[in-house]
Design an enzyme around this catalytic site. Sequence first.
Site, short mmCIF file in Angstrom:
data_model
loop_
_atom_site.label_atom_id
_atom_site.label_comp_id
_atom_site.label_asym_id
_atom_site.label_seq_id
_atom_site.Cartn_x
_atom_site.Cartn_y
_atom_site.Cartn_z
N CYS A 1 3.66 37.92 108.06
CA CYS A 1 2.84 38.85 107.28
C CYS A 1 3.52 39.22 105.95
O CYS A 1 3.56 38.38 105.05
CB CYS A 1 2.50 40.05 108.14
SG CYS A 1 0.95 40.79 107.65
N HIS B 1 0.97 38.49 113.37
CA HIS B 1 2.13 39.17 113.97
C HIS B 1 2.42 38.67 115.40
O HIS B 1 1.94 39.29 116.35
CB HIS B 1 1.85 40.67 114.04
CG HIS B 1 1.83 41.33 112.71
ND1 HIS B 1 2.92 41.98 112.19
CD2 HIS B 1 0.85 41.44 111.79
CE1 HIS B 1 2.61 42.47 111.00
NE2 HIS B 1 1.37 42.16 110.74
N GLU C 1 4.99 39.04 117.08
CA GLU C 1 5.85 40.00 117.80
C GLU C 1 5.04 41.10 118.47
O GLU C 1 5.57 41.88 119.24
CB GLU C 1 6.88 40.59 116.82
CG GLU C 1 6.37 41.64 115.84
CD GLU C 1 5.53 41.07 114.71
OE1 GLU C 1 5.27 39.85 114.67
OE2 GLU C 1 5.11 41.87 113.84
N1 GLN Z 1 -0.55 43.58 103.17
C1 GLN Z 1 0.85 43.75 103.40
C2 GLN Z 1 1.68 43.27 102.22
O1 GLN Z 1 1.22 42.50 101.43
C3 GLN Z 1 1.30 42.99 104.61
C4 GLN Z 1 0.75 43.64 105.84
C5 GLN Z 1 1.58 43.42 107.06
O2 GLN Z 1 2.74 42.97 106.98
N2 GLN Z 1 1.05 43.78 108.19
O3 GLN Z 1 2.78 43.70 102.09
#
Ligand code: GLN
Length: 200
Positions: free
Chosen positions: A87, A182, A184
């Site tokens: 992410c 995610h 995890e």
């Molecule tokens: N939208 C977030 C970002 O760009 C990432 C979101 C997340 O890690 N759950 O930092």
Amino acid sequence: MTTRIGVIAIQGDVEEHVIALEKTLAERDAQGEVIKIKHRGIVGSCDALVIPGGESTTIGRLMQRENILAEIKTAVEECELPILGTCAGMVLLAKEGDEEVAKTGQPLLGLMDVKVKRNAFGRQRESFEALLPMSIFEAPFPAVFIRAPALTRASEDVDVLATFDTLIVAAKHRDMIALSFHPELTEDRRIHHYFLETFL
Ligand code: GLN
């Protein structure tokens, strides 16, 4: 020999990754330790690194301030440090960002030759779960997306591991894996196993 896995512990889903990695090591009967990285001077002693989800602007800025960004770049260039970026971690691994990245001026590691779009699934779908077919597994992976980024371009030497709504949501390049979602946050540890098995 003990494997040392570092988790960037500045902000975000740190604890969840630490637990998932510890369980994965135990399931593999592997000697290893998982350490949290908040400061400079530790990345170089790690055999693998996880950059968790969170707010990529915050994580990037604090990593830059602590000189961790430069340490990671050196470790990848000099000894192919394996990295799992989830992410916000995907955003930070990318070479190129979208307008949102440009607007915030957030620093990127630029280690993966891809273009990333932050919050790629829009407001209606800020957070959702999908059973995602992935090229590396037979059964689909339960992927949790939270304000997820995605890749809109990947160079030829990047392996696309999964797509969703025409966007790339999992990719592998050199010893690095970037995921929009995610792993995890579920009990399915196939991705953590795959990461350790493939690169360590
Ligand atoms: N939208 C977030 C970002 O760009 C990432 C979101 C997340 O890690 N759950 O930092």
